[in-house]
Design a protein around this motif. Sequence first.
Motif, PDB file in Angstrom:
ATOM      1  N   PRO A  85       0.719  -1.359   0.133  1.00  0.00           N
ATOM      2  CA  PRO A  85      -0.035   0.107  -0.124  1.00  0.00           C
ATOM      3  C   PRO A  85       0.945   1.492  -0.164  1.00  0.00           C
ATOM      4  O   PRO A  85       0.405   2.297  -0.595  1.00  0.00           O
ATOM      5  N   ALA A  86       2.017   1.202   0.780  1.00  0.00           N
ATOM      6  CA  ALA A  86       2.803   2.506   0.632  1.00  0.00           C
ATOM      7  C   ALA A  86       3.059   3.134  -0.827  1.00  0.00           C
ATOM      8  O   ALA A  86       3.036   4.142  -1.014  1.00  0.00           O
ATOM      9  N   TYR A  87       3.119   2.066  -1.736  1.00  0.00           N
ATOM     10  CA  TYR A  87       3.613   2.303  -3.198  1.00  0.00           C
ATOM     11  C   TYR A  87       2.863   3.019  -3.834  1.00  0.00           C
ATOM     12  O   TYR A  87       3.005   3.687  -4.860  1.00  0.00           O
ATOM     13  N   VAL A  88       1.409   3.197  -3.565  1.00  0.00           N
ATOM     14  CA  VAL A  88       0.443   4.091  -4.132  1.00  0.00           C
ATOM     15  C   VAL A  88       1.035   5.700  -4.139  1.00  0.00           C
ATOM     16  O   VAL A  88       0.274   6.279  -5.084  1.00  0.00           O
ATOM     17  N   ALA A  89       1.818   6.055  -3.191  1.00  0.00           N
ATOM     18  CA  ALA A  89       2.212   7.223  -3.288  1.00  0.00           C
ATOM     19  C   ALA A  89       2.986   7.418  -4.689  1.00  0.00           C
ATOM     20  O   ALA A  89       3.214   8.536  -5.237  1.00  0.00           O
ATOM     21  N   HIS A  90       3.837   6.554  -5.093  1.00  0.00           N
ATOM     22  CA  HIS A  90       4.436   6.627  -6.562  1.00  0.00           C
ATOM     23  C   HIS A  90       3.530   6.682  -7.571  1.00  0.00           C
ATOM     24  O   HIS A  90       3.658   7.634  -8.560  1.00  0.00           O
ATOM     25  N   THR A  91       2.320   6.049  -7.516  1.00  0.00           N
ATOM     26  CA  THR A  91       1.301   6.270  -8.690  1.00  0.00           C
ATOM     27  C   THR A  91       0.739   7.465  -8.400  1.00  0.00           C
ATOM     28  O   THR A  91       0.395   8.127  -9.450  1.00  0.00           O
ATOM     29  N   ALA A  92       0.547   7.980  -7.322  1.00  0.00           N
ATOM     30  CA  ALA A  92      -0.239   9.376  -6.973  1.00  0.00           C
ATOM     31  C   ALA A  92       0.730  10.554  -7.667  1.00  0.00           C
ATOM     32  O   ALA A  92       0.245  11.382  -8.454  1.00  0.00           O
ATOM     33  N   SER A  93       2.056  10.200  -7.381  1.00  0.00           N
ATOM     34  CA  SER A  93       3.012  11.364  -8.013  1.00  0.00           C
ATOM     35  C   SER A  93       2.940  11.245  -9.485  1.00  0.00           C
ATOM     36  O   SER A  93       3.315  12.378  -9.852  1.00  0.00           O
TER      37      SER A  93
END
Length: 269
Positions: A233-241
């Motif tokens: 789940p933490a990696y959704v930050a990369h998708t959002a970026s």
Amino acid sequence: MLIDTHCHLAEFHRRNDVAGALDRAAAAAVTRVITIGTSPEDWELYAGLAAAHPGRVDYTVGLHPCDIERDDDSWREQVAQIPFYFERTNGPRPVALGEIGLDRFHLPKDATAAAAIYARQEEAFREQLAQARALACPIVIHSREAFPDCVRMIDESGVDWKKIVFHCFAHGPDEVRVLNSRGGRASFTGIITYKNAQPVRDALVAQGLDFLMVETDAPYLSPVPHRGEPNEPAYVAHTASEAARILNIAESELAARTTANAEAFFGLK
């Protein structure tokens, strides 16, 4: 703040790493996750995780098309259990019915066997759409190499398209316009970070911010720079970026808008 609107925490549970995954997510400003049910094997697990982590974990229940076998009618009994979760009073209720839908990609190569399984997928999908219509709940759609059939069956079901999200959208702008014109939406994964995924990025632009939600589909489909590793789940930050870059807006605005969209769509408190 970001919400991972679609992940599968069963793998983290097997590794005794749910708390760790949630802590790593929070450190990346991903403060809430929705863990998606695929069969009775994970429904009760996810209900328990939602109870143990209120405000951080929400869950759904649904029978994934790949969990339907060719010569087994057990899916009927399994689908019949779904309304119980929405009616229960002794624990958190699901925030959506899903993921449900159709999947041609994983069918066997034998045409007769494939046709039999796909017919069962359609039966299960039709029944779960009817349940969702009666429950008036949001619906998470799995569609792989079956987009026209999924759209047709949703149209036939009479469900409110405003309650529909096609998760892990992997089509182009024409297909996303089909959803948006009906009131439905697509959510996007780390696929938008992949070099060869320009049609998906074009779909993101075509949909814009009003319907946008982001997800990981963890432990699958890790975004760049973690491609090839297990997703979380933490990696959704990369998708959002990446979505903010594609849409040419500030990451803070992207986070605010997608969080508000997710809260409204899933009815999150």
